[in-house]
Motif scaffolding. Structure first.
Motif, PDB file in Angstrom:
ATOM      1  N   ASP A 343      61.708  45.758  23.717  1.00  0.00           N
ATOM      2  CA  ASP A 343      61.178  45.439  22.399  1.00  0.00           C
ATOM      3  C   ASP A 343      60.773  46.700  21.639  1.00  0.00           C
ATOM      4  O   ASP A 343      60.952  46.784  20.424  1.00  0.00           O
ATOM      5  N   ALA A 344      60.218  47.664  22.360  1.00  0.00           N
ATOM      6  CA  ALA A 344      59.834  48.927  21.716  1.00  0.00           C
ATOM      7  C   ALA A 344      61.072  49.710  21.257  1.00  0.00           C
ATOM      8  O   ALA A 344      61.041  50.393  20.231  1.00  0.00           O
ATOM      9  N   LYS A 345      62.133  49.584  22.017  1.00  0.00           N
ATOM     10  CA  LYS A 345      63.377  50.300  21.702  1.00  0.00           C
ATOM     11  C   LYS A 345      64.125  49.638  20.555  1.00  0.00           C
ATOM     12  O   LYS A 345      64.682  50.300  19.679  1.00  0.00           O
ATOM     13  N   LEU A 346      64.154  48.301  20.574  1.00  0.00           N
ATOM     14  CA  LEU A 346      64.967  47.578  19.603  1.00  0.00           C
ATOM     15  C   LEU A 346      64.319  46.229  19.306  1.00  0.00           C
ATOM     16  O   LEU A 346      64.297  45.339  20.159  1.00  0.00           O
ATOM     17  N   SER A 347      63.824  46.064  18.095  1.00  0.00           N
ATOM     18  CA  SER A 347      63.176  44.819  17.697  1.00  0.00           C
ATOM     19  C   SER A 347      63.972  44.158  16.584  1.00  0.00           C
ATOM     20  O   SER A 347      64.586  44.842  15.752  1.00  0.00           O
TER      21      SER A 347
END
Length: 359
Positions: A343-347
């Motif tokens: 989630d931090a990488k790609l939301s």
């Protein structure tokens, strides 16, 4: 005061739909449609908004007398954004913060067309991204796994179709409203049945590992939302299948530990569903039937009434309430620790969104 749960929002749903029936939420969308000469409709949506669109699509096609397409935002932006002049296109995001929906609005603007955004939160990022913003009347949901937003968007779309057809002189709007009220009565009937069903078949429901949800027409859209709820909450594979498609490959992987939900609301589904049910039970006893067929054994029973392209919407509480109760009981709200890194990488939400999921 404790934070509302998914079940609280399920219980709020009839009041939301009643307010839609009494209000004028669809007018901006109806006005935009009737101002042009459109031969088909494209709804750009993903997640539960897509599922709600699939639920409404059979009814929309019939009352509009036009083809209705449901397209995911990335596919729209990348492959299907030609926007012919006779295509009425609008973008949906309940939160109004989905990055792919915002990108779809930008794609429409870049083509020199009016970007129409339908959302549950008109103060969201959609406010700046859309030329015409339509609030469909759901209000706020403080949990990430939406419930009343799905039902109310499906009914919003049905009202949109009915009101266009009424303006064109092809439909009695009062009858459409009566059919939606009949659906709401069935919605409350299903809601009342779910706790007893969970209790009586708790061992099977609490041990689900592989799930098929099977239905056709409006029932298929309900199956898609049920599959999403089970997958995102219980974190198990759950797949929605069209009634006949179930027989063309997916059935070959059946074993006694598979769980099948058969959704057969509306007379057109009864006959084939009965045959599928009998065959499926030769392999697994973990079968749950949702139907309004008077002579078909049911785990959740509705009464035949109203419009059969609207009626299956009433089955949604089964999947919403079961997903919540089983996830709560099994302490599954937290995801695998690495999901937080994902989630931090790609939301899929913009930076203005306040995250409601527990990671």
């Amino acid at each position: 005061m404790s934070k509302p749960t998914m079940v609280d929002y399920v219980r709020e749903t009839p009041a939301v739909v009643a307010s839609q029936l009494e209000g004028d939420f669809t007018r901006p969308l109806v006005d935009a449609f009737c101002a042009g000469n459109y031969s088909h409709v494209r709804i750009v949506a993903c997640g539960s908004s897509r599922n709600a669109s699939l639920i409404a699509r059979p009814y929309l096609r019939r009352v509009l007398g036009r083809e209705v397409m449901v397209t995911e935002p990335y596919t729209f932006c990348t492959y299907e954004h030609e926007l012919p002049t006779d295509e009425f296109c609008f973008v949906v995001s309940q939160s109004g913060y989905s990055t792919n929906a915002l990108a779809a609005l930008a794609t429409i603007r870049a083509a020199g067309r009016t970007a129409i955004g339908v959302t549950g939160d008109p103060a969201s990022d959609f406010k700046e991204a859309a030329d015409v913003i339509v609030a469909y009347g759901v209000g706020e949901e403080q949990v990430g796994y939406v419930t009343k937003g799905v039902t109310s968007f499906a009914t919003f779309l049905m009202l949109f179709g009915a009101e266009v057809a009424a303006r064109e002189g092809r439909l009695d709007l009062a009858r459409a409203h009566a059919d939606l009220r009949a659906m709401l009565c069935q919605f409350e009937l299903v809601e009342a049945q779910v706790p007893a069903l969970i209790s009586s078949r708790y061992k099977e429901l609490s041990s689900m590992e592989r799930i098929f949800l099977v239905g056709a027409g409006t029932n298929y859209g309900v199956a898609c939302e049920g599959a999403l709820k089970f997958a995102e909450c219980l974190q198990v594979p759950a797949q929605a299948l069209e009634l006949e498609e179930y027989l063309h490959g997916p059935n070959l992987q059946l074993s006694p530990d598979y769980t099948i939900f058969l959704i057969a609301v509306g007379e057109r589904s009864w006959g084939r569903s009965r045959e599928i049910l009998e065959a499926t039970r030769l392999v697994t006893d973990r079968v749950f039937v949702v139907t309004d067929c008077p002579d078909l054994e049911a785990d959740v029973r509705l009464e035949p009434c109203g419009d059969e392209l609207m009626a299956p919407v009433a089955a949604l509480p089964l999947f919403q309430m079961a997903a919540w109760q089983l996830t709560e009981d099994k302490h599954l709200w937290h995801k695998h620790p690495l999901v937080a890194q994902f989630d931090a990488k790609l939301s899929g939400k913009s930076e203005n969104y306040v995250d409601k999921e527990v990671l």
